[in-house]
Design a protein around this motif. Structure first.
Motif, PDB file in Angstrom:
ATOM      1  N   LEU A   1      49.301   3.695   4.447  1.00  0.00           N
ATOM      2  CA  LEU A   1      50.122   2.809   5.276  1.00  0.00           C
ATOM      3  C   LEU A   1      49.319   2.230   6.435  1.00  0.00           C
ATOM      4  O   LEU A   1      49.437   1.046   6.748  1.00  0.00           O
ATOM      5  N   LEU A   2      48.514   3.057   7.064  1.00  0.00           N
ATOM      6  CA  LEU A   2      47.678   2.569   8.167  1.00  0.00           C
ATOM      7  C   LEU A   2      46.672   1.532   7.676  1.00  0.00           C
ATOM      8  O   LEU A   2      46.422   0.525   8.346  1.00  0.00           O
ATOM      9  N   LEU A   3      46.103   1.751   6.514  1.00  0.00           N
ATOM     10  CA  LEU A   3      45.169   0.786   5.937  1.00  0.00           C
ATOM     11  C   LEU A   3      45.868  -0.539   5.639  1.00  0.00           C
ATOM     12  O   LEU A   3      45.347  -1.609   5.949  1.00  0.00           O
ATOM     13  N   LEU A   4      47.047  -0.475   5.062  1.00  0.00           N
ATOM     14  CA  LEU A   4      47.809  -1.696   4.774  1.00  0.00           C
ATOM     15  C   LEU A   4      48.161  -2.455   6.053  1.00  0.00           C
ATOM     16  O   LEU A   4      48.078  -3.685   6.100  1.00  0.00           O
ATOM     17  N   LEU A   5      48.555  -1.723   7.077  1.00  0.00           N
ATOM     18  CA  LEU A   5      48.861  -2.364   8.359  1.00  0.00           C
ATOM     19  C   LEU A   5      47.623  -3.010   8.963  1.00  0.00           C
ATOM     20  O   LEU A   5      47.683  -4.117   9.504  1.00  0.00           O
ATOM     21  N   ALA A   6      46.493  -2.324   8.885  1.00  0.00           N
ATOM     22  CA  ALA A   6      45.253  -2.880   9.421  1.00  0.00           C
ATOM     23  C   ALA A   6      44.871  -4.164   8.690  1.00  0.00           C
ATOM     24  O   ALA A   6      44.478  -5.155   9.316  1.00  0.00           O
ATOM     25  N   VAL A   7      45.013  -4.166   7.385  1.00  0.00           N
ATOM     26  CA  VAL A   7      44.694  -5.371   6.602  1.00  0.00           C
ATOM     27  C   VAL A   7      45.665  -6.491   6.954  1.00  0.00           C
ATOM     28  O   VAL A   7      45.269  -7.638   7.160  1.00  0.00           O
ATOM     29  N   ALA A   8      46.941  -6.171   7.052  1.00  0.00           N
ATOM     30  CA  ALA A   8      47.947  -7.194   7.353  1.00  0.00           C
ATOM     31  C   ALA A   8      47.704  -7.840   8.712  1.00  0.00           C
ATOM     32  O   ALA A   8      47.816  -9.055   8.862  1.00  0.00           O
ATOM     33  N   PHE A   9      47.347  -7.044   9.709  1.00  0.00           N
ATOM     34  CA  PHE A   9      47.159  -7.589  11.046  1.00  0.00           C
ATOM     35  C   PHE A   9      45.771  -8.181  11.275  1.00  0.00           C
ATOM     36  O   PHE A   9      45.542  -8.862  12.255  1.00  0.00           O
ATOM     37  N   SER A  10      44.865  -7.944  10.358  1.00  0.00           N
ATOM     38  CA  SER A  10      43.533  -8.535  10.499  1.00  0.00           C
ATOM     39  C   SER A  10      43.471  -9.945   9.927  1.00  0.00           C
ATOM     40  O   SER A  10      42.542 -10.681  10.190  1.00  0.00           O
ATOM     41  N   GLN A  11      44.465 -10.345   9.144  1.00  0.00           N
ATOM     42  CA  GLN A  11      44.500 -11.678   8.570  1.00  0.00           C
ATOM     43  C   GLN A  11      44.980 -12.664   9.638  1.00  0.00           C
ATOM     44  O   GLN A  11      45.905 -12.374  10.392  1.00  0.00           O
ATOM     45  N   PRO A  12      44.371 -13.823   9.731  1.00  0.00           N
ATOM     46  CA  PRO A  12      44.826 -14.789  10.728  1.00  0.00           C
ATOM     47  C   PRO A  12      46.245 -15.258  10.425  1.00  0.00           C
ATOM     48  O   PRO A  12      46.592 -15.484   9.267  1.00  0.00           O
ATOM     49  N   ILE A  13      47.017 -15.367  11.448  1.00  0.00           N
ATOM     50  CA  ILE A  13      48.392 -15.830  11.291  1.00  0.00           C
ATOM     51  C   ILE A  13      48.413 -17.327  11.571  1.00  0.00           C
ATOM     52  O   ILE A  13      48.059 -17.769  12.662  1.00  0.00           O
ATOM     53  N   MET A  14      48.794 -18.093  10.577  1.00  0.00           N
ATOM     54  CA  MET A  14      48.855 -19.543  10.714  1.00  0.00           C
ATOM     55  C   MET A  14      50.282 -19.935  11.072  1.00  0.00           C
ATOM     56  O   MET A  14      51.205 -19.723  10.290  1.00  0.00           O
ATOM     57  N   ALA A  15      50.446 -20.479  12.226  1.00  0.00           N
ATOM     58  CA  ALA A  15      51.739 -21.005  12.631  1.00  0.00           C
ATOM     59  C   ALA A  15      51.741 -22.499  12.346  1.00  0.00           C
ATOM     60  O   ALA A  15      50.691 -23.137  12.380  1.00  0.00           O
ATOM     61  N   GLN A  16      52.894 -23.012  12.052  1.00  0.00           N
ATOM     62  CA  GLN A  16      53.010 -24.450  11.845  1.00  0.00           C
ATOM     63  C   GLN A  16      53.568 -25.096  13.106  1.00  0.00           C
ATOM     64  O   GLN A  16      54.462 -24.569  13.744  1.00  0.00           O
ATOM     65  N   THR A  17      52.998 -26.243  13.413  1.00  0.00           N
ATOM     66  CA  THR A  17      53.535 -27.126  14.431  1.00  0.00           C
ATOM     67  C   THR A  17      54.023 -28.348  13.667  1.00  0.00           C
ATOM     68  O   THR A  17      53.273 -28.917  12.882  1.00  0.00           O
ATOM     69  N   PHE A  18      55.264 -28.735  13.867  1.00  0.00           N
ATOM     70  CA  PHE A  18      55.875 -29.791  13.076  1.00  0.00           C
ATOM     71  C   PHE A  18      55.957 -31.098  13.855  1.00  0.00           C
ATOM     72  O   PHE A  18      56.231 -31.102  15.055  1.00  0.00           O
ATOM     73  N   VAL A  19      55.742 -32.211  13.131  1.00  0.00           N
ATOM     74  CA  VAL A  19      55.841 -33.552  13.705  1.00  0.00           C
ATOM     75  C   VAL A  19      56.704 -34.387  12.765  1.00  0.00           C
ATOM     76  O   VAL A  19      56.448 -34.452  11.566  1.00  0.00           O
ATOM     77  N   ASN A  20      57.723 -35.011  13.331  1.00  0.00           N
ATOM     78  CA  ASN A  20      58.593 -35.903  12.560  1.00  0.00           C
ATOM     79  C   ASN A  20      59.132 -36.964  13.522  1.00  0.00           C
ATOM     80  O   ASN A  20      59.890 -36.638  14.440  1.00  0.00           O
ATOM     81  N   ALA A  21      58.753 -38.198  13.301  1.00  0.00           N
ATOM     82  CA  ALA A  21      59.165 -39.293  14.192  1.00  0.00           C
ATOM     83  C   ALA A  21      60.683 -39.406  14.290  1.00  0.00           C
ATOM     84  O   ALA A  21      61.202 -39.918  15.280  1.00  0.00           O
TER      85      ALA A  21
END
Length: 164
Positions: free
Chosen positions: A8-28
């Motif tokens: 479980l600790l290994l899985l958590l470490a892998v999950a949190f080591s991946q970059p988190i991509m947030a979206q910023t939205f644009v719509n006229a």
């Protein structure tokens, strides 16, 4: 039990080591609070998204025509442009309802970056009504690297005749 905890600790470490991509939205056409947090609350200008993103964000831009504005970083120089000053993942071609990048349809959702500020260009005439058009429609700083992505846009209406 010890191996379960370690797994479980290994899985958590892998999950949190991946970059988190947030979206910023644009719509006229968005009518929400204009903060880029969702399609409903999307920024209505690409300028605002470019002024407020971080390098971990992806900017998703809905179909429509977007005009450049003066970057706030250029206090001594008034030139309208889409100013890319740091790495960014910038995607056009969205309808404005998608939840994944794979759902976008670039062909049916044209996302246009236009330098025709007055909206009066004559198609296939590169002289009439071009004096109002911007010279550098997209300006990319030399600090931007190949980590950046610029995908799904039509760039039109720039005009580089005359003095810069």
């Amino acid at each position: 039990m010890k191996s379960i905890v370690q797994t479980l600790l290994l899985l958590l470490a892998v999950a949190f080591s991946q970059p988190i991509m947030a979206q910023t939205f644009v719509n006229a056409n968005a009518t929400g609070i204009n903060d880029g947090s969702s399609w409903a609350n999307a920024y209505t200008t690409l300028h605002d998204a470019l002024e407020n993103y971080t390098t971990s964000d992806e900017i998703w831009v809905a179909t429509g025509t977007y005009l450049p504005q003066n970057p706030t970083a250029w206090t001594d120089d008034v030139k309208q442009t889409f100013y890319i000053h740091q790495n960014v993942k910038l995607y056009g071609g969205f309808a404005g309802t998608e939840s994944t990048l794979a759902e976008r349809d670039i062909e049916n959702n044209p996302t246009i970056l236009s330098g025709d500020l007055d909206g009066d260009d004559v198609e296939d005439d590169f002289e009439v009504n071009r004096d109002d058009n911007v010279i550098n429609l997209v300006y990319v700083e030399n600090t931007v690297t190949t980590e950046s992505i610029f995908d799904g846009f039509i760039i039109e209406g720039g005009h580089a005749a005359g003095d810069p």
